[in-house]
Design a protein around this motif. Sequence first.
Motif, PDB file in Angstrom:
ATOM      1  N   THR A   1      -6.584 -11.092  35.876  1.00 13.51           N
ATOM      2  CA  THR A   1      -5.597 -10.588  34.926  1.00 13.51           C
ATOM      3  C   THR A   1      -6.255 -10.063  33.656  1.00 13.51           C
ATOM      4  OG1 THR A   1      -3.979 -12.190  35.750  1.00 13.51           O
ATOM      5  CG2 THR A   1      -3.496 -11.132  33.635  1.00 13.51           C
ATOM      6  N   VAL A   2      -5.878  -8.847  33.275  1.00 12.19           N
ATOM      7  CA  VAL A   2      -6.282  -8.234  32.012  1.00 12.19           C
ATOM      8  C   VAL A   2      -5.019  -7.686  31.350  1.00 12.19           C
ATOM      9  CG1 VAL A   2      -8.610  -7.631  32.824  1.00 12.19           C
ATOM     10  CG2 VAL A   2      -6.750  -5.965  33.058  1.00 12.19           C
ATOM     11  N   LEU A   3      -5.144  -7.245  30.121  1.00 12.52           N
ATOM     12  CA  LEU A   3      -4.015  -6.639  29.417  1.00 12.52           C
ATOM     13  C   LEU A   3      -4.201  -5.131  29.413  1.00 12.52           C
ATOM     14  CD1 LEU A   3      -3.914  -9.127  26.428  1.00 12.52           C
ATOM     15  CD2 LEU A   3      -2.374  -9.059  28.397  1.00 12.52           C
ATOM     16  N   VAL A   4      -3.172  -4.418  29.842  1.00 11.33           N
ATOM     17  CA  VAL A   4      -3.170  -2.957  29.831  1.00 11.33           C
ATOM     18  C   VAL A   4      -1.973  -2.535  28.986  1.00 11.33           C
ATOM     19  CG1 VAL A   4      -3.008  -0.850  31.200  1.00 11.33           C
ATOM     20  CG2 VAL A   4      -4.280  -2.812  32.097  1.00 11.33           C
ATOM     21  N   ASN A   5      -2.267  -1.910  27.862  1.00 12.65           N
ATOM     22  CA  ASN A   5      -1.222  -1.538  26.898  1.00 12.65           C
ATOM     23  C   ASN A   5      -0.365  -2.754  26.520  1.00 12.65           C
ATOM     24  OD1 ASN A   5      -2.114   1.141  26.987  1.00 12.65           O
ATOM     25  ND2 ASN A   5      -0.783   1.581  28.722  1.00 12.65           N
ATOM     26  N   GLY A   6      -1.027  -3.906  26.405  1.00 14.41           N
ATOM     27  CA  GLY A   6      -0.354  -5.127  26.003  1.00 14.41           C
ATOM     28  C   GLY A   6       0.344  -5.887  27.106  1.00 14.41           C
TER      29      GLY A   6
END
Length: 189
Positions: free
Chosen positions: A67-72
Amino acid sequence: MSDTDVDVAGRSQGETDRRLPVTLSVNGQARQLEVDPRTSLLDALREHLRLGGTKKGCDHGQCGACTVLVNGRRVNSCLSLAVMHEDDEIVTIEGLGDPESLHPMQRAFVERDGFQCGYCTPGQICSAVGMLTEVAAGWPSHATADVASPSVVLTDAEIRERMSGNICRCAAYPNIVAAIRDTAEGGAE
């Protein structure tokens, strides 16, 4: 074309060598790559950019270790292609904080011992940060008592439901929930 000019996936010779240029904004820095169009965001981060914090667990979107953040928003990077993220802001665990200045969620995980082996921890932390943004926006979950309410009460059941896509094989769940609660109550970024 002869049989020797086609590989087992039915691609012609040369098609397997096709690479596309892509510029990814990762942790506030533009990074230029040339990748096979089938390269996952996870592999671009780990193999091409050498950001080893994002982990490859199941590689099928079932464990949440990637899991990463993409555009929050939280994204399972193993299920997303790198070329899809040309204009997106990507934040990995390395971009949340550093040892001298931990993100509040990172600090809470340390203080609450929200990890054991640590393999799932980067995905857990990125997911928890994204989850608190969803709660602040008033997005209901399956555990939300009143889905018409403009705000969400962050109960332990609500936290567990929202974090259900992130698996911890060491079962540090009570400590993870406590860390998320501490961050939420302390005004996480």
